[in-house]
Design a protein around this motif. Sequence first.
Motif, mmCIF file in Angstrom:
data_model
loop_
_atom_site.group_PDB
_atom_site.id
_atom_site.type_symbol
_atom_site.label_atom_id
_atom_site.label_comp_id
_atom_site.label_asym_id
_atom_site.label_seq_id
_atom_site.Cartn_x
_atom_site.Cartn_y
_atom_site.Cartn_z
ATOM 1 N N UNK A 209 1.478 14.219 5.413
ATOM 2 C CA UNK A 209 2.795 14.030 6.015
ATOM 3 C C UNK A 209 3.275 12.592 5.895
ATOM 4 N N UNK A 210 2.366 11.637 6.063
ATOM 5 C CA UNK A 210 2.759 10.232 5.931
ATOM 6 C C UNK A 210 3.235 9.953 4.513
ATOM 7 N N UNK A 211 2.540 10.502 3.534
ATOM 8 C CA UNK A 211 2.932 10.296 2.145
ATOM 9 C C UNK A 211 4.323 10.884 1.881
ATOM 10 N N UNK A 212 4.591 12.050 2.392
ATOM 11 C CA UNK A 212 5.909 12.667 2.209
ATOM 12 C C UNK A 212 7.004 11.832 2.899
ATOM 13 N N UNK A 213 6.675 11.291 4.077
ATOM 14 C CA UNK A 213 7.628 10.465 4.806
ATOM 15 C C UNK A 213 7.923 9.183 4.022
ATOM 16 N N UNK A 214 6.876 8.547 3.483
ATOM 17 C CA UNK A 214 7.058 7.346 2.678
ATOM 18 C C UNK A 214 7.908 7.655 1.444
ATOM 19 N N UNK A 215 7.687 8.821 0.864
ATOM 20 C CA UNK A 215 8.463 9.209 -0.319
ATOM 21 C C UNK A 215 9.938 9.378 0.043
ATOM 22 N N UNK A 216 10.231 9.997 1.185
ATOM 23 C CA UNK A 216 11.624 10.128 1.624
ATOM 24 C C UNK A 216 12.253 8.759 1.847
ATOM 25 N N UNK A 217 11.494 7.846 2.460
ATOM 26 C CA UNK A 217 11.999 6.480 2.671
ATOM 27 C C UNK A 217 12.270 5.795 1.331
ATOM 28 N N UNK A 218 11.374 5.995 0.376
ATOM 29 C CA UNK A 218 11.517 5.386 -0.945
ATOM 30 C C UNK A 218 12.765 5.919 -1.644
ATOM 31 N N UNK B 238 0.831 -1.207 0.000
ATOM 32 C CA UNK B 238 0.000 0.000 0.000
ATOM 33 C C UNK B 238 0.865 1.257 0.000
ATOM 34 N N UNK B 239 1.950 1.237 0.754
ATOM 35 C CA UNK B 239 2.848 2.395 0.776
ATOM 36 C C UNK B 239 3.532 2.585 -0.578
ATOM 37 N N UNK B 240 3.964 1.473 -1.182
ATOM 38 C CA UNK B 240 4.616 1.551 -2.487
ATOM 39 C C UNK B 240 3.668 2.145 -3.519
ATOM 40 N N UNK B 241 2.423 1.684 -3.508
ATOM 41 C CA UNK B 241 1.428 2.185 -4.466
ATOM 42 C C UNK B 241 1.187 3.683 -4.280
ATOM 43 N N UNK B 242 1.102 4.110 -3.024
ATOM 44 C CA UNK B 242 0.881 5.525 -2.736
ATOM 45 C C UNK B 242 2.055 6.369 -3.210
ATOM 46 N N UNK C 28 13.572 0.021 3.747
ATOM 47 C CA UNK C 28 13.193 0.692 4.982
ATOM 48 C C UNK C 28 12.508 -0.299 5.914
ATOM 49 N N UNK C 29 12.720 -0.104 7.193
ATOM 50 C CA UNK C 29 12.058 -0.964 8.190
ATOM 51 C C UNK C 29 10.873 -0.259 8.815
ATOM 52 N N UNK C 30 10.484 0.879 8.254
ATOM 53 C CA UNK C 30 9.347 1.629 8.800
ATOM 54 C C UNK C 30 8.074 0.776 8.717
ATOM 55 N N UNK C 31 7.318 0.786 9.781
ATOM 56 C CA UNK C 31 6.060 0.055 9.809
ATOM 57 C C UNK C 31 6.200 -1.387 10.242
ATOM 58 N N UNK C 32 7.431 -1.895 10.328
ATOM 59 C CA UNK C 32 7.615 -3.270 10.782
ATOM 60 C C UNK C 32 7.574 -3.296 12.296
ATOM 61 N N UNK D 286 -2.866 8.095 2.432
ATOM 62 C CA UNK D 286 -2.687 8.367 3.846
ATOM 63 C C UNK D 286 -2.823 9.859 4.067
ATOM 64 N N UNK D 287 -2.232 10.355 5.126
ATOM 65 C CA UNK D 287 -2.198 11.806 5.333
ATOM 66 C C UNK D 287 -1.068 12.385 4.476
#
Length: 176
Positions: A36-45, A8-12, A55-59, A33-34
């Motif tokens: 800020x969450x989307x921006x955070x996921x993008x930085x992780x990506x 889901x994060x990858x798709x977003x 990334x280990x975020x969300x694990x 998501x929100x």
Amino acid sequence: MARYTREQRRRAVELYVRYECCAADAIRELGYPSREALRMWHRDWLEEQRTGIPSTRGERYSRYTLEQRRAAVDHYLTHGRRASRTIRQMGYPSKTLLASWIDELAPGERRLRHGPIPEELKREAVLKVASGGASSREAAEGLGVDSSVVRNWKRRLLDKTKGAAVAKDEPERKDT
């Protein structure tokens, strides 16, 4: 807090990149998501792309080691299968957590609570025990309860019948 899968994060993030980093459009299409969450996921990506390390975020991390979980499950299995006793002795936080460990490390060994036993089945069990057809332990195993429960049912049902007077079939008298 909602938890999203890696997929889901990858798709977003892919939508976010496709829409030229416009969070509003990606969120409108997905419903999550929100911003800020989307921006955070993008930085992780981006970090994953740069380093090659996922990334280990969300694990989830485990607060308890495998040895601690095994010790709790072993205590549960060897000390009467009582979750509250194991939690008290071992100092672990909840019955739900212990139940998940038991299901993981010793599947099928956890005592399961079933809903209330119907009165008809209670009576049948008491009749078997009272007539000598079965012991309270055997009757209890058939219903998935403790033998003391069947003895309590027996005591309650027999106490009710002791005080009841047996009515005789007598013809009614006519007052003359």
